[in-house]
Design a protein around this motif. Structure first.
Motif, short mmCIF file in Angstrom:
data_model
loop_
_atom_site.label_atom_id
_atom_site.label_comp_id
_atom_site.label_asym_id
_atom_site.label_seq_id
_atom_site.Cartn_x
_atom_site.Cartn_y
_atom_site.Cartn_z
N UNK A 127 -15.80 -25.29 25.24
CA UNK A 127 -14.73 -26.26 25.07
C UNK A 127 -15.20 -27.51 24.34
N UNK A 128 -14.44 -27.85 23.32
CA UNK A 128 -14.60 -29.10 22.59
C UNK A 128 -13.47 -30.03 23.02
N UNK A 129 -13.70 -31.34 22.95
CA UNK A 129 -12.66 -32.31 23.29
C UNK A 129 -12.48 -33.25 22.10
N UNK A 130 -11.23 -33.50 21.75
CA UNK A 130 -10.86 -34.40 20.66
C UNK A 130 -9.80 -35.37 21.16
N UNK A 148 -7.01 -32.52 14.63
CA UNK A 148 -8.15 -31.60 14.63
C UNK A 148 -7.73 -30.22 14.15
N UNK A 149 -6.60 -29.73 14.63
CA UNK A 149 -6.06 -28.43 14.22
C UNK A 149 -5.84 -28.41 12.72
N UNK A 150 -5.20 -29.46 12.20
CA UNK A 150 -4.92 -29.53 10.77
C UNK A 150 -6.20 -29.57 9.94
N UNK A 151 -7.21 -30.31 10.41
CA UNK A 151 -8.49 -30.36 9.70
C UNK A 151 -9.14 -28.99 9.64
N UNK A 152 -9.16 -28.28 10.76
CA UNK A 152 -9.80 -26.96 10.78
C UNK A 152 -9.04 -25.96 9.92
N UNK A 158 -6.79 -20.80 13.58
CA UNK A 158 -6.63 -21.43 14.90
C UNK A 158 -5.35 -20.95 15.55
N UNK A 159 -5.35 -20.93 16.87
CA UNK A 159 -4.11 -20.67 17.59
C UNK A 159 -3.22 -21.92 17.46
N UNK A 160 -1.99 -21.78 17.87
CA UNK A 160 -1.08 -22.93 17.84
C UNK A 160 -1.50 -23.97 18.86
N UNK A 161 -1.19 -25.22 18.59
CA UNK A 161 -1.41 -26.30 19.56
C UNK A 161 -0.37 -26.14 20.66
N UNK A 162 -0.84 -26.09 21.91
CA UNK A 162 0.05 -25.90 23.05
C UNK A 162 -0.15 -27.02 24.05
N UNK A 163 0.96 -27.64 24.47
CA UNK A 163 0.93 -28.66 25.52
C UNK A 163 1.54 -28.07 26.77
N UNK A 168 -3.99 -28.03 24.15
CA UNK A 168 -5.10 -27.19 23.72
C UNK A 168 -4.75 -26.37 22.49
N UNK A 169 -5.79 -25.93 21.77
CA UNK A 169 -5.69 -24.84 20.81
C UNK A 169 -7.06 -24.18 20.78
N UNK A 170 -7.16 -23.06 20.10
CA UNK A 170 -8.43 -22.36 20.07
C UNK A 170 -8.77 -21.78 18.72
N UNK A 171 -10.01 -21.37 18.57
CA UNK A 171 -10.46 -20.66 17.38
C UNK A 171 -11.69 -19.84 17.75
N UNK A 172 -12.07 -18.92 16.88
CA UNK A 172 -13.25 -18.10 17.09
C UNK A 172 -14.13 -18.14 15.86
N UNK A 173 -15.44 -17.95 16.06
CA UNK A 173 -16.35 -17.87 14.92
C UNK A 173 -16.31 -16.45 14.35
#
Length: 140
Positions: free
Chosen positions: A73-76, A82-86, A93-98, A107-112
């Protein structure tokens, strides 16, 4: 006594590809890369973080299958930024979800490239109060 988490070992199959992903796409700083007859590793740190990741060829990496680390977990301070930058850097990235209006509920997520998964949590308070005293707050 302080106990600080300073390094997380991330198992990857290709160190150069991992460095390119984390440095060039996610925006981590490449602290150092060591290649010799005993090992090949790289340490990278997210902007504003006191904790780094290490990718490469050490016993800890060889003990885990590439892509087997989940839920890091990263925190911003601003998840949308952050989503837009990535995504602008080509990270899927997954969608931003509140989940609700409380701080820390977005939160949102991504994978390497190997499938190690990351969760990004928004804590708006980080904009005014960085976790590490003495360090200026960083954007998104």
């Amino acid at each position: 006594m302080d106990w600080t988490l300073e390094v997380v070992v991330v198992p990857v199959s290709d160190l150069d590809r991992a460095v390119g992903f984390y440095r060039d796409r996610v925006g981590f700083h490449l602290d150092h890369e060591v290649r010799n007859e005993h090992m090949h590793i790289a340490q990278l740190t997210p902007p504003g973080s006191g904790c780094s990741i290490v990718v490469g060829d050490l016993p800890a990496q060889r003990a885990m299958a590439p892509g087997s680390l989940h839920g890091i977990q990263l925190v911003v301070s601003d998840a949308r930024t952050a989503h837009d930058e990535l995504t602008a850097r080509g990270v899927e990235c997954s969608e931003v979800t509140s989940f609700d209006e409380r701080d820390g509920s977005t939160f949102f997520g991504f994978s390497d490239p190997d499938g190690n998964s990351w969760s990004v949590q928004e804590i708006r308070a980080r904009a005014e109060r960085p976790l590490m005293p003495g360090r200026p707050p960083t954007g998104g």
